[in-house]
Scaffold this motif. Structure first.
Motif, PDB file in Angstrom:
ATOM      1  N   ASN A  38       1.004  -1.200   0.223  1.00 44.15           N
ATOM      2  CA  ASN A  38      -0.084   0.239   0.014  1.00 44.15           C
ATOM      3  C   ASN A  38       1.025   1.256  -0.035  1.00 44.15           C
ATOM      4  O   ASN A  38       1.483   1.406   1.053  1.00 44.15           O
ATOM      5  CB  ASN A  38      -0.872  -0.170   1.364  1.00 44.15           C
ATOM      6  CG  ASN A  38      -1.801   1.335   1.341  1.00 44.15           C
ATOM      7  OD1 ASN A  38      -1.592   2.056   0.707  1.00 44.15           O
ATOM      8  ND2 ASN A  38      -3.024   0.750   1.567  1.00 44.15           N
ATOM      9  N   LEU A  39       0.833   2.012  -1.106  1.00 43.60           N
ATOM     10  CA  LEU A  39       1.954   2.965  -1.307  1.00 43.60           C
ATOM     11  C   LEU A  39       1.621   4.281  -0.532  1.00 43.60           C
ATOM     12  O   LEU A  39       2.244   5.175  -0.337  1.00 43.60           O
ATOM     13  CB  LEU A  39       1.977   3.470  -2.715  1.00 43.60           C
ATOM     14  CG  LEU A  39       2.197   2.028  -3.869  1.00 43.60           C
ATOM     15  CD1 LEU A  39       2.028   2.679  -5.048  1.00 43.60           C
ATOM     16  CD2 LEU A  39       3.402   1.502  -3.437  1.00 43.60           C
ATOM     17  N   LEU A  40       0.445   4.401  -0.105  1.00 43.50           N
ATOM     18  CA  LEU A  40       0.012   5.717   0.710  1.00 43.50           C
ATOM     19  C   LEU A  40      -0.156   6.929  -0.350  1.00 43.50           C
ATOM     20  O   LEU A  40       1.000   7.653  -0.401  1.00 43.50           O
ATOM     21  CB  LEU A  40       0.808   6.082   1.787  1.00 43.50           C
ATOM     22  CG  LEU A  40       0.414   7.375   2.619  1.00 43.50           C
ATOM     23  CD1 LEU A  40      -1.046   6.994   3.174  1.00 43.50           C
ATOM     24  CD2 LEU A  40       1.154   7.719   3.840  1.00 43.50           C
ATOM     25  N   THR A  95       2.130  -4.904  10.079  1.00 45.51           N
ATOM     26  CA  THR A  95       2.299  -4.211   8.480  1.00 45.51           C
ATOM     27  C   THR A  95       2.020  -2.755   8.533  1.00 45.51           C
ATOM     28  O   THR A  95       2.335  -2.218   7.726  1.00 45.51           O
ATOM     29  CB  THR A  95       1.846  -5.048   7.440  1.00 45.51           C
ATOM     30  OG1 THR A  95       0.416  -4.780   7.670  1.00 45.51           O
ATOM     31  CG2 THR A  95       2.132  -6.517   7.351  1.00 45.51           C
ATOM     32  N   HIS A  96       1.358  -2.158   9.495  1.00 46.99           N
ATOM     33  CA  HIS A  96       1.042  -0.804   9.164  1.00 46.99           C
ATOM     34  C   HIS A  96       0.879  -0.228  10.813  1.00 46.99           C
ATOM     35  O   HIS A  96       0.551  -0.981  12.029  1.00 46.99           O
ATOM     36  CB  HIS A  96      -0.456  -0.845   8.910  1.00 46.99           C
ATOM     37  CG  HIS A  96      -1.316   0.511   9.009  1.00 46.99           C
ATOM     38  ND1 HIS A  96      -0.990   1.583   8.466  1.00 46.99           N
ATOM     39  CD2 HIS A  96      -2.217   0.943   9.920  1.00 46.99           C
ATOM     40  CE1 HIS A  96      -1.779   2.569   8.533  1.00 46.99           C
ATOM     41  NE2 HIS A  96      -2.443   2.239   9.562  1.00 46.99           N
ATOM     42  N   LEU A 103       8.632  -6.534   4.779  1.00 48.65           N
ATOM     43  CA  LEU A 103       9.760  -5.578   4.588  1.00 48.65           C
ATOM     44  C   LEU A 103       9.977  -4.686   5.292  1.00 48.65           C
ATOM     45  O   LEU A 103       8.958  -4.134   6.126  1.00 48.65           O
ATOM     46  CB  LEU A 103       9.889  -5.483   3.129  1.00 48.65           C
ATOM     47  CG  LEU A 103       9.850  -6.544   2.194  1.00 48.65           C
ATOM     48  CD1 LEU A 103      10.077  -5.865   0.844  1.00 48.65           C
ATOM     49  CD2 LEU A 103      11.400  -7.573   2.477  1.00 48.65           C
ATOM     50  N   ASP A 104      10.957  -3.767   5.548  1.00 44.74           N
ATOM     51  CA  ASP A 104      11.059  -2.656   6.465  1.00 44.74           C
ATOM     52  C   ASP A 104       9.936  -1.450   5.809  1.00 44.74           C
ATOM     53  O   ASP A 104       9.828  -1.359   4.576  1.00 44.74           O
ATOM     54  CB  ASP A 104      12.519  -2.026   6.511  1.00 44.74           C
ATOM     55  CG  ASP A 104      13.511  -2.993   7.036  1.00 44.74           C
ATOM     56  OD1 ASP A 104      13.028  -3.588   8.126  1.00 44.74           O
ATOM     57  OD2 ASP A 104      14.725  -3.128   6.767  1.00 44.74           O
ATOM     58  N   PHE A 105       9.959  -0.545   6.944  1.00 49.94           N
ATOM     59  CA  PHE A 105       9.188   0.453   6.463  1.00 49.94           C
ATOM     60  C   PHE A 105       9.844   1.328   5.426  1.00 49.94           C
ATOM     61  O   PHE A 105      10.994   1.702   5.578  1.00 49.94           O
ATOM     62  CB  PHE A 105       8.596   1.457   7.622  1.00 49.94           C
ATOM     63  CG  PHE A 105       7.384   0.898   8.481  1.00 49.94           C
ATOM     64  CD1 PHE A 105       6.206   1.267   7.816  1.00 49.94           C
ATOM     65  CD2 PHE A 105       7.537   0.153   9.436  1.00 49.94           C
ATOM     66  CE1 PHE A 105       5.042   0.642   8.555  1.00 49.94           C
ATOM     67  CE2 PHE A 105       6.365  -0.262  10.303  1.00 49.94           C
ATOM     68  CZ  PHE A 105       5.184  -0.006   9.568  1.00 49.94           C
ATOM     69  N   HIS A 132       2.613   1.709   5.335  1.00 50.68           N
ATOM     70  CA  HIS A 132       2.289   0.145   5.562  1.00 50.68           C
ATOM     71  C   HIS A 132       3.756  -0.317   4.891  1.00 50.68           C
ATOM     72  O   HIS A 132       4.627   0.503   4.119  1.00 50.68           O
ATOM     73  CB  HIS A 132       1.367  -0.126   4.446  1.00 50.68           C
ATOM     74  CG  HIS A 132       0.127   0.069   4.658  1.00 50.68           C
ATOM     75  ND1 HIS A 132      -0.806  -1.180   5.099  1.00 50.68           N
ATOM     76  CD2 HIS A 132      -0.889   1.113   4.680  1.00 50.68           C
ATOM     77  CE1 HIS A 132      -2.046  -0.400   5.248  1.00 50.68           C
ATOM     78  NE2 HIS A 132      -1.934   0.611   4.959  1.00 50.68           N
ATOM     79  N   ARG A 133       4.181  -1.665   5.516  1.00 51.69           N
ATOM     80  CA  ARG A 133       5.459  -2.223   5.175  1.00 51.69           C
ATOM     81  C   ARG A 133       4.957  -3.098   3.984  1.00 51.69           C
ATOM     82  O   ARG A 133       3.836  -3.801   3.863  1.00 51.69           O
ATOM     83  CB  ARG A 133       5.782  -3.350   6.198  1.00 51.69           C
ATOM     84  CG  ARG A 133       6.159  -2.363   7.595  1.00 51.69           C
ATOM     85  CD  ARG A 133       6.634  -3.364   8.501  1.00 51.69           C
ATOM     86  NE  ARG A 133       7.433  -4.209   8.522  1.00 51.69           N
ATOM     87  CZ  ARG A 133       7.804  -5.440   9.409  1.00 51.69           C
ATOM     88  NH1 ARG A 133       7.111  -5.288  10.389  1.00 51.69           N
ATOM     89  NH2 ARG A 133       8.714  -5.936   9.196  1.00 51.69           N
TER      90      ARG A 133
END
Length: 225
Positions: A7-9, A157-158, A184-186, A191-192
């Motif tokens: 989720n790219l924001l 993840t969020h 994966l890392d933030f 969202h990761r």
């Protein structure tokens, strides 16, 4: 098959350059994105490959998929919506076919009953096919769909308001084996990204191999019988 979902924001999160960098580093066979704006359509200019975006009516963002390999154009699948006035427009899943596996890229509603209904509708649509429902579920707590197994990462993840951790980004799979799954890392998004290694279950692989070995004449005879 290596799959990334992120989720790219929209607008304030991951830019197309961030997505390209993650694609170069992780080398996914399939990259699913949520809250993807029109700017993300520049991705093939940076890393090549094939890209499709599904926009949402009345919104600047939608769902997107990228792969270094050619795949058929995805289709849209409408999901149940809230009847309350002022709610978001009807959400859609992006259905992607890669070989024998059907992927549903999703960004589900925040309502905890509604997002379960959306998942149930998708599961019915995908019934009998090797498939995976991947993306931002917006679901809190366990998600139980008959025939599907939660194979996604178990870690949060969020970060809601950058404080409260939730496991919102998930994967439900049917007739698939998950070799590995982790977050994966933030990055610049809230969202990761999640990274999955998915393969056909052995029973499906054996069935397809047996079908391929059958004489073509026999298969045609059974088809027209």
């Amino acid at each position: 098959m290596r799959v990334i979902s992120w989720n790219l924001l929209r607008l304030t999160g991951a830019a197309v350059e961030d997505v390209a960098e993650l694609a170069r580093r992780e080398k996914p066979d399939l990259f699913l994105m949520q809250e993807a704006t029109k700017h993300i359509e520049e991705l093939p200019n940076l890393v090549g490959g094939h890209f499709h975006r599904l926009s949402w009516l009345g919104r600047i963002h939608g769902l997107a998929v990228w792969s270094p390999h050619h795949f058929p154009p995805p289709t849209a699948f409408s999901l149940p919506a809230s009847r309350l006035p002022g709610r978001l427009p009807r959400r859609r899943a992006q259905i992607v076919q890669v070989g024998e596996i059907t992927f549903a890229n999703v960004h589900l509603s925040h309502g905890q009953l509604l997002n379960r209904r959306q998942l149930a509708r998708l599961a019915t649509f995908l019934q009998g096919r090797p498939s995976a429902i991947i993306g931002d579920y917006n679901a809190v707590g366990p998600v139980l769909i008959p025939g599907f197994t939660d194979v996604g990462p178990r870690e949060p993840t969020h970060l809601a308001s950058n404080v409260v951790p939730f496991r919102l980004d998930r994967c439900l799979a049917h007739s698939l084996v998950c070799r590995s799954a982790y977050a994966l890392d933030f990055g610049p998004s809230d969202h990761r990204p999640i990274r999955l290694e998915l393969d056909l279950a052995e029973s499906n692989t054996a069935a397809m191999a047996a079908a391929a070995r059958k004489p073509r004449k026999d298969r045609l005879r059974r088809f027209y019988r």
